[in-house]
Motif scaffolding. Structure first.
Motif, mmCIF file in Angstrom:
data_model
loop_
_atom_site.group_PDB
_atom_site.id
_atom_site.type_symbol
_atom_site.label_atom_id
_atom_site.label_comp_id
_atom_site.label_asym_id
_atom_site.label_seq_id
_atom_site.Cartn_x
_atom_site.Cartn_y
_atom_site.Cartn_z
ATOM 1 N N UNK A 207 -76.549 20.074 26.530
ATOM 2 C CA UNK A 207 -77.014 20.175 27.910
ATOM 3 C C UNK A 207 -78.060 21.289 27.922
ATOM 4 N N UNK A 208 -79.357 20.969 28.019
ATOM 5 C CA UNK A 208 -80.420 21.941 27.776
ATOM 6 C C UNK A 208 -80.330 23.214 28.613
ATOM 7 N N UNK B 171 -73.793 14.022 33.907
ATOM 8 C CA UNK B 171 -72.699 14.953 34.193
ATOM 9 C C UNK B 171 -71.379 14.410 33.674
ATOM 10 N N UNK B 172 -70.506 15.321 33.297
ATOM 11 C CA UNK B 172 -69.208 14.908 32.779
ATOM 12 C C UNK B 172 -68.538 16.049 32.050
ATOM 13 N N UNK C 101 -67.396 18.801 29.328
ATOM 14 C CA UNK C 101 -68.160 19.573 28.363
ATOM 15 C C UNK C 101 -69.209 20.427 29.036
ATOM 16 N N UNK C 102 -69.067 21.751 28.925
ATOM 17 C CA UNK C 102 -70.017 22.656 29.574
ATOM 18 C C UNK C 102 -71.344 22.698 28.837
ATOM 19 N N UNK C 103 -71.304 22.828 27.514
ATOM 20 C CA UNK C 103 -72.519 22.979 26.718
ATOM 21 C C UNK C 103 -72.967 21.679 26.068
ATOM 22 N N UNK C 104 -71.991 20.811 25.782
ATOM 23 C CA UNK C 104 -72.269 19.550 25.099
ATOM 24 C C UNK C 104 -71.655 18.387 25.881
ATOM 25 N N UNK C 105 -72.285 17.244 25.767
ATOM 26 C CA UNK C 105 -71.685 15.986 26.225
ATOM 27 C C UNK C 105 -71.425 15.153 24.978
ATOM 28 N N UNK C 106 -70.166 14.866 24.718
ATOM 29 C CA UNK C 106 -69.814 14.104 23.516
ATOM 30 C C UNK C 106 -69.913 12.615 23.816
#
Length: 284
Positions: free
Chosen positions: A191-192, A213-214, A216-221
């Motif tokens: 998430x840039x 959106x979903x 994971x704060x830093x990454x979306x798996x």
């Protein structure tokens, strides 16, 4: 400051570290040590995190001369005696918020601070890349490094080049995706807005792909199909040792690929080098 005067530095927890004289035997977390090296300070030793193994991760060490800088280990393999075996007179660590020392268990960090000065630099997403770089530069100057106008000039030129390339692109600007492959079936997509280095790219006009959106704060798996569906034109891929190779994900679209270390080095030359790679990919 003279060589004989007391050395003092207030870290990002607000804790003041002091020493009778300027520290010379520096033990640093690998990211901090490689950054200090780029700023003109050679650490004596470095240590890794739970993500690292018995050998240093070359993706994180930058241009550190590993034949001159000892690696003392990482994660559960570290204890206070191991960390202090080289008699460091300063430990430099990083934190991702709340003052917690990254890479060391609390039961290791606390007694370490009782026996050696520990400086912690906050590298969390709450700060800008420039703010983090400035703090490392302040620390390096306190340790005797000299300002390097040529390095700053190289960084300014790299920024301007990338800004110009991004602005000169077509209306449908190239889509840049930052990810960390997790094997053949999924990838962690960054998430840039949560990454200071990626926010620099956005500020310079680069179109970073934002996953939905979903969790994971830093990454979306995402699974492989979900990752492919983001349709990137350029890929920034995690090259740390614990990340899977990009080709394991089955990626064969021919898009330019830029090696990316999500634990970036904050010296101007290191940052300029990364911006140059992104600019090359966008031009290509």
């Amino acid at each position: 400051m003279t060589e004989q005067s007391e050395w003092r530095f207030s870290d990002d927890r607000g804790q003041l570290s002091t020493a009778p004289r300027r520290p010379e035997r520096v033990l640093a977390y690998v990211q901090a040590g490689a950054t200090l090296w780029g700023l003109g300070i050679r650490p004596q030793e470095i240590f890794g995190s739970d993500h690292d193994g018995p050998d240093p991760d070359r993706a994180k060490t930058g241009t550190l001369p590993l034949d001159q800088v000892a690696y003392v280990g990482a994660g559960s393999g570290l204890d206070v005696e191991r960390l202090l075996s080289g008699r460091p007179d300063l430990v430099v660590a990083v934190s991702y918020g709340n003052g917690h020392v990254y890479g060391l268990a609390p039961e290791t960090a606390k007694p370490l601070e009782e026996r050696a000065p520990v400086v912690v630099i906050d590298v969390s997403q709450a700060r800008t890349f420039e703010e983090i770089g400035d703090r490392f530069a302040e620390l390096a100057r306190s340790l005797g490094a000299e300002d390097r106008a040529d390095a700053d000039a190289d960084l300014d030129a790299a920024r301007e080049r990338l800004r110009t390339i991004a602005a000169a692109g077509p209306a449908d600007t190239p889509r840049v995706l930052a990810l960390s492959p997790a094997g053949p079936d999924q990838a962690h997509v960054a998430r840039p807005k949560m990454w200071p280095e990626l926010r620099v790219l956005t500020d310079l006009g680069v179109h970073l792909v934002e996953p939905a959106p979903g969790p994971g704060a830093n990454w979306s798996t995402l699974d492989r199909e979900g990752t492919f569906a983001l349709r990137p034109d350029v890929i920034l891929t995690d090259i740390r040792a614990h990340a899977a190779p990009l080709d394991e994900l089955g990626w064969d679209g021919g898009e330019p690929v830029v090696p990316w270390n999500p634990e970036p080095l904050y010296g101007p030359r290191d940052h300029a080098r990364f911006l140059g790679l992104v600019a090359d990919a966008l031009e290509g």
